[in-house]
Scaffold this motif. Sequence first.
Motif, short mmCIF file in Angstrom:
data_model
loop_
_atom_site.label_atom_id
_atom_site.label_comp_id
_atom_site.label_asym_id
_atom_site.label_seq_id
_atom_site.Cartn_x
_atom_site.Cartn_y
_atom_site.Cartn_z
N SER A 92 0.73 -0.98 -0.22
CA SER A 92 0.01 0.29 0.03
C SER A 92 0.94 1.17 0.08
O SER A 92 1.94 1.34 0.14
CB SER A 92 -0.82 0.03 0.69
OG SER A 92 -0.15 0.63 2.46
N SER A 93 0.21 2.42 -0.04
CA SER A 93 0.74 4.05 -0.08
C SER A 93 0.88 3.96 0.90
O SER A 93 1.97 4.81 1.14
CB SER A 93 -0.07 4.88 -1.21
OG SER A 93 -0.85 4.62 -0.22
N GLU A 94 0.49 3.27 2.82
CA GLU A 94 0.86 3.57 3.28
C GLU A 94 2.26 2.91 4.27
O GLU A 94 3.12 3.58 5.08
CB GLU A 94 -0.39 4.20 4.09
CG GLU A 94 -1.31 4.80 3.54
CD GLU A 94 -2.22 4.85 4.54
OE1 GLU A 94 -2.76 4.25 5.42
OE2 GLU A 94 -3.42 5.65 4.01
N ASP A 95 2.43 1.91 4.01
CA ASP A 95 2.84 0.46 4.33
C ASP A 95 4.41 0.41 3.30
O ASP A 95 3.59 0.31 2.35
CB ASP A 95 2.54 -0.66 5.49
CG ASP A 95 1.15 0.07 6.10
OD1 ASP A 95 1.91 0.61 6.51
OD2 ASP A 95 0.44 -0.05 5.99
N ASP A 96 5.60 -0.44 3.83
CA ASP A 96 5.81 -0.89 3.39
C ASP A 96 5.95 -2.50 3.16
O ASP A 96 4.93 -2.87 3.88
CB ASP A 96 7.73 -1.11 4.25
CG ASP A 96 8.04 0.21 4.44
OD1 ASP A 96 7.94 1.30 3.24
OD2 ASP A 96 9.16 0.18 4.90
N PRO A 97 6.00 -2.78 1.53
CA PRO A 97 5.74 -4.74 1.51
C PRO A 97 5.98 -5.62 2.31
O PRO A 97 7.32 -5.22 2.13
CB PRO A 97 5.84 -4.65 -0.16
CG PRO A 97 7.14 -3.33 -0.39
CD PRO A 97 6.75 -2.54 0.83
N GLN A 98 5.45 -6.33 2.72
CA GLN A 98 6.11 -7.28 3.13
C GLN A 98 5.79 -8.28 1.94
O GLN A 98 5.19 -8.58 1.76
CB GLN A 98 5.49 -7.55 4.45
CG GLN A 98 4.58 -6.75 5.15
CD GLN A 98 7.04 -6.47 6.00
OE1 GLN A 98 7.21 -6.61 6.47
NE2 GLN A 98 6.68 -5.49 6.19
N VAL A 99 7.00 -9.60 2.30
CA VAL A 99 6.86 -10.61 1.23
C VAL A 99 7.59 -11.69 1.70
O VAL A 99 8.26 -11.51 2.90
CB VAL A 99 8.17 -9.94 0.04
CG1 VAL A 99 9.61 -9.92 0.66
CG2 VAL A 99 8.07 -11.20 -1.14
N THR A 100 6.71 -12.73 0.99
CA THR A 100 7.14 -14.28 1.19
C THR A 100 8.08 -14.27 0.71
O THR A 100 7.56 -14.40 -0.81
CB THR A 100 5.98 -14.67 1.48
OG1 THR A 100 5.29 -14.13 2.69
CG2 THR A 100 5.93 -16.20 1.69
N VAL A 101 8.53 -15.72 0.84
CA VAL A 101 9.26 -15.95 -1.03
C VAL A 101 9.52 -17.55 -0.56
O VAL A 101 9.79 -17.84 0.46
CB VAL A 101 10.95 -15.54 -0.51
CG1 VAL A 101 11.86 -16.68 -1.69
CG2 VAL A 101 10.87 -13.70 -1.05
#
Length: 116
Positions: free
Chosen positions: A62-71
Motif C-alpha cells: 500500500s501507499s502507507e506501508d512497506d511491502p511485506q514479502v514471502t519468498v
Amino acid sequence: ISGDATASFFAVEVSGDCQVSCKKGARIPIFELSLEADWKVELKVAKAVVEAKGRFLIPEFSSEDDPQVTVINDSNFPEYTSEGFRELARHLQKEVEVQVWPELQRLLQVDFVEAL
C-alpha cells in the motif's frame, strides 16, 4: 545476481485498487495492492544451466506501508539432479532473497510510485 545468472519473473498476478489525487499541484498516489509472481534464476555453469525457482507473495502493498514479502523456494528437483547442482540451486534461492528482493522492493516503492 552476479556472474552469468539471470533472474526473471512470470505468472504475475496483481489485484487491488489504485488512484491518484492532486493537491496543490502535487500528485498523491493512493493504492492497496496484492502481488504474486513466480520467479526463476538460471546460472550457466560450464555447458550446463542450474535453475532455481519459486514464488513471491506480497499480500498487502500500500501507499502507507512497506511491502511485506514471502519468498517461497521450489525445492522439487528431478531425481537425476546431482547433490552439487541441488546445493547450487539452494544457493541461488538464497541470493534471490538477498539481492533480488531488495531490488524488487525498490522498484515497487520508488519506480512504481513515481510512474503513477
